[in-house]
Design a protein around this motif. Sequence first.
Motif, PDB file in Angstrom:
ATOM      1  N   VAL A  56       0.830  -1.214   0.000  1.00 57.94           N
ATOM      2  CA  VAL A  56       0.000   0.000   0.000  1.00 57.94           C
ATOM      3  C   VAL A  56       0.865   1.265   0.000  1.00 57.94           C
ATOM      4  O   VAL A  56       0.578   2.228  -0.707  1.00 57.94           O
ATOM      5  CB  VAL A  56      -0.941  -0.010   1.221  1.00 57.94           C
ATOM      6  N   ILE A  57       1.919   1.263   0.794  1.00 55.33           N
ATOM      7  CA  ILE A  57       2.782   2.447   0.896  1.00 55.33           C
ATOM      8  C   ILE A  57       3.936   2.315  -0.089  1.00 55.33           C
ATOM      9  O   ILE A  57       4.661   1.328  -0.077  1.00 55.33           O
ATOM     10  CB  ILE A  57       3.314   2.601   2.328  1.00 55.33           C
ATOM     11  N   LYS A  58       4.071   3.337  -0.938  1.00 55.47           N
ATOM     12  CA  LYS A  58       5.152   3.364  -1.922  1.00 55.47           C
ATOM     13  C   LYS A  58       5.873   4.699  -1.806  1.00 55.47           C
ATOM     14  O   LYS A  58       5.229   5.751  -1.730  1.00 55.47           O
ATOM     15  CB  LYS A  58       4.593   3.178  -3.331  1.00 55.47           C
ATOM     16  N   GLU A  59       7.169   4.650  -1.802  1.00 57.97           N
ATOM     17  CA  GLU A  59       7.986   5.850  -1.652  1.00 57.97           C
ATOM     18  C   GLU A  59       8.953   5.930  -2.830  1.00 57.97           C
ATOM     19  O   GLU A  59       9.471   4.895  -3.276  1.00 57.97           O
ATOM     20  CB  GLU A  59       8.768   5.791  -0.328  1.00 57.97           C
ATOM     21  N   PHE A  68       8.971   6.055 -12.524  1.00 53.50           N
ATOM     22  CA  PHE A  68       9.160   4.676 -12.055  1.00 53.50           C
ATOM     23  C   PHE A  68       7.985   4.271 -11.166  1.00 53.50           C
ATOM     24  O   PHE A  68       7.429   5.097 -10.437  1.00 53.50           O
ATOM     25  CB  PHE A  68      10.447   4.552 -11.234  1.00 53.50           C
ATOM     26  N   THR A  69       7.656   2.981 -11.202  1.00 56.15           N
ATOM     27  CA  THR A  69       6.610   2.430 -10.341  1.00 56.15           C
ATOM     28  C   THR A  69       7.105   1.151  -9.691  1.00 56.15           C
ATOM     29  O   THR A  69       7.528   0.227 -10.389  1.00 56.15           O
ATOM     30  CB  THR A  69       5.332   2.139 -11.143  1.00 56.15           C
ATOM     31  N   ILE A  70       7.033   1.116  -8.373  1.00 55.95           N
ATOM     32  CA  ILE A  70       7.422  -0.077  -7.632  1.00 55.95           C
ATOM     33  C   ILE A  70       6.178  -0.900  -7.346  1.00 55.95           C
ATOM     34  O   ILE A  70       5.080  -0.363  -7.139  1.00 55.95           O
ATOM     35  CB  ILE A  70       8.162   0.296  -6.324  1.00 55.95           C
ATOM     36  N   ALA A  71       6.344  -2.228  -7.356  1.00 58.64           N
ATOM     37  CA  ALA A  71       5.231  -3.122  -7.063  1.00 58.64           C
ATOM     38  C   ALA A  71       5.778  -4.418  -6.478  1.00 58.64           C
ATOM     39  O   ALA A  71       6.967  -4.694  -6.605  1.00 58.64           O
ATOM     40  CB  ALA A  71       4.427  -3.399  -8.327  1.00 58.64           C
ATOM     41  N   ARG A  72       4.903  -5.178  -5.885  1.00 54.00           N
ATOM     42  CA  ARG A  72       5.307  -6.480  -5.342  1.00 54.00           C
ATOM     43  C   ARG A  72       4.156  -7.463  -5.495  1.00 54.00           C
ATOM     44  O   ARG A  72       2.977  -7.073  -5.530  1.00 54.00           O
ATOM     45  CB  ARG A  72       5.722  -6.359  -3.882  1.00 54.00           C
ATOM     46  N   ASP A  73       4.530  -8.745  -5.568  1.00 50.15           N
ATOM     47  CA  ASP A  73       3.554  -9.824  -5.603  1.00 50.15           C
ATOM     48  C   ASP A  73       3.934 -10.775  -4.473  1.00 50.15           C
ATOM     49  O   ASP A  73       4.871 -11.580  -4.627  1.00 50.15           O
ATOM     50  CB  ASP A  73       3.578 -10.533  -6.953  1.00 50.15           C
ATOM     51  N   ASN A  74       3.264 -10.664  -3.364  1.00 52.47           N
ATOM     52  CA  ASN A  74       3.633 -11.462  -2.198  1.00 52.47           C
ATOM     53  C   ASN A  74       3.380 -12.950  -2.406  1.00 52.47           C
ATOM     54  O   ASN A  74       4.034 -13.791  -1.789  1.00 52.47           O
ATOM     55  CB  ASN A  74       2.899 -10.964  -0.961  1.00 52.47           C
ATOM     56  N   ALA A  75       2.451 -13.293  -3.279  1.00 48.69           N
ATOM     57  CA  ALA A  75       2.191 -14.703  -3.561  1.00 48.69           C
ATOM     58  C   ALA A  75       3.371 -15.335  -4.301  1.00 48.69           C
ATOM     59  O   ALA A  75       3.590 -16.551  -4.203  1.00 48.69           O
ATOM     60  CB  ALA A  75       0.920 -14.854  -4.363  1.00 48.69           C
ATOM     61  N   LEU A  81      10.152  -3.245 -10.549  1.00 55.21           N
ATOM     62  CA  LEU A  81      10.333  -1.816 -10.771  1.00 55.21           C
ATOM     63  C   LEU A  81      10.078  -1.544 -12.251  1.00 55.21           C
ATOM     64  O   LEU A  81      10.871  -1.966 -13.098  1.00 55.21           O
ATOM     65  CB  LEU A  81      11.728  -1.339 -10.373  1.00 55.21           C
ATOM     66  N   GLN A  82       8.977  -0.895 -12.541  1.00 55.29           N
ATOM     67  CA  GLN A  82       8.671  -0.478 -13.899  1.00 55.29           C
ATOM     68  C   GLN A  82       9.294   0.892 -14.118  1.00 55.29           C
ATOM     69  O   GLN A  82       8.979   1.840 -13.403  1.00 55.29           O
ATOM     70  CB  GLN A  82       7.163  -0.416 -14.113  1.00 55.29           C
ATOM     71  N   MET A  83      10.156   0.985 -15.105  1.00 58.68           N
ATOM     72  CA  MET A  83      10.884   2.222 -15.370  1.00 58.68           C
ATOM     73  C   MET A  83      10.490   2.738 -16.750  1.00 58.68           C
ATOM     74  O   MET A  83      10.730   2.065 -17.758  1.00 58.68           O
ATOM     75  CB  MET A  83      12.386   1.977 -15.301  1.00 58.68           C
ATOM     76  N   ASN A  84       9.884   3.898 -16.788  1.00 65.14           N
ATOM     77  CA  ASN A  84       9.468   4.526 -18.039  1.00 65.14           C
ATOM     78  C   ASN A  84      10.219   5.833 -18.242  1.00 65.14           C
ATOM     79  O   ASN A  84      10.807   6.380 -17.308  1.00 65.14           O
ATOM     80  CB  ASN A  84       7.964   4.791 -18.011  1.00 65.14           C
ATOM     81  N   SER A  85      10.172   6.333 -19.448  1.00 63.47           N
ATOM     82  CA  SER A  85      10.818   7.611 -19.786  1.00 63.47           C
ATOM     83  C   SER A  85      12.257   7.649 -19.279  1.00 63.47           C
ATOM     84  O   SER A  85      12.689   8.609 -18.638  1.00 63.47           O
ATOM     85  CB  SER A  85      10.018   8.779 -19.188  1.00 63.47           C
ATOM     86  N   LEU A  86      12.978   6.606 -19.558  1.00 64.65           N
ATOM     87  CA  LEU A  86      14.342   6.489 -19.040  1.00 64.65           C
ATOM     88  C   LEU A  86      15.254   7.559 -19.617  1.00 64.65           C
ATOM     89  O   LEU A  86      15.126   7.972 -20.778  1.00 64.65           O
ATOM     90  CB  LEU A  86      14.879   5.095 -19.332  1.00 64.65           C
ATOM     91  N   LYS A  87      16.191   7.994 -18.762  1.00 62.69           N
ATOM     92  CA  LYS A  87      17.155   9.025 -19.123  1.00 62.69           C
ATOM     93  C   LYS A  87      18.570   8.456 -18.988  1.00 62.69           C
ATOM     94  O   LYS A  87      18.787   7.513 -18.219  1.00 62.69           O
ATOM     95  CB  LYS A  87      17.004  10.219 -18.178  1.00 62.69           C
ATOM     96  N   PRO A  88      19.524   9.063 -19.664  1.00 64.25           N
ATOM     97  CA  PRO A  88      20.913   8.571 -19.511  1.00 64.25           C
ATOM     98  C   PRO A  88      21.378   8.570 -18.055  1.00 64.25           C
ATOM     99  O   PRO A  88      22.143   7.676 -17.659  1.00 64.25           O
ATOM    100  CB  PRO A  88      21.708   9.564 -20.360  1.00 64.25           C
ATOM    101  N   GLU A  89      20.902   9.512 -17.271  1.00 64.48           N
ATOM    102  CA  GLU A  89      21.311   9.567 -15.866  1.00 64.48           C
ATOM    103  C   GLU A  89      20.698   8.457 -15.014  1.00 64.48           C
ATOM    104  O   GLU A  89      21.032   8.320 -13.836  1.00 64.48           O
ATOM    105  CB  GLU A  89      20.982  10.928 -15.244  1.00 64.48           C
ATOM    106  N   ASP A  90      19.820   7.658 -15.591  1.00 68.03           N
ATOM    107  CA  ASP A  90      19.306   6.476 -14.889  1.00 68.03           C
ATOM    108  C   ASP A  90      20.247   5.285 -15.037  1.00 68.03           C
ATOM    109  O   ASP A  90      20.018   4.236 -14.413  1.00 68.03           O
ATOM    110  CB  ASP A  90      17.926   6.087 -15.436  1.00 68.03           C
ATOM    111  N   THR A  91      21.289   5.429 -15.842  1.00 71.72           N
ATOM    112  CA  THR A  91      22.258   4.355 -16.022  1.00 71.72           C
ATOM    113  C   THR A  91      22.921   4.015 -14.695  1.00 71.72           C
ATOM    114  O   THR A  91      23.483   4.885 -14.029  1.00 71.72           O
ATOM    115  CB  THR A  91      23.327   4.762 -17.041  1.00 71.72           C
TER     116      THR A  91
END
Length: 123
Positions: A56-59, A68-75, A81-91
């Motif tokens: 529920v809590i995402k930081e 970026f979007t963090i998610a988990r599947d406890n099962a 980590l879904q990373m969109n609109s990536l930039k060179p500084e994300d390397t």
Amino acid sequence: EVQLVESGGGLVQPGGSLRLSCAASGFTFNNYYMSWVRQAPGKGPEWVSSISPSGVIKEYAGSVKGRFTIARDNAKNALYLQMNSLKPEDTAVYYCVREGRTSDGDYIASDYWGRGTQVTVTA
């Protein structure tokens, strides 16, 4: 034995997307906050994002918020980590990390790290 195994890194052009995964084992996954931490060449580790045991809590760090979007599947004992609109500084090498937190959610320490997966953003 606690194990964290990342996958999904690779080479991508600016503006592209990648989805990182982390397979966790050796502990009760749904009891722990989990996070992603990255380290760029020649720099120290940079916290990217954390997620509560329930999901529920995402930081997010300011540098990735909205992209970026963090998610988990406890099962499945899995962290993403879904990373969109990536930039060179994300390397960087991206690490899956288990966090120790108090019952109020205050951070204590990052006690287990995976080996990391390389993300390279370049034209």
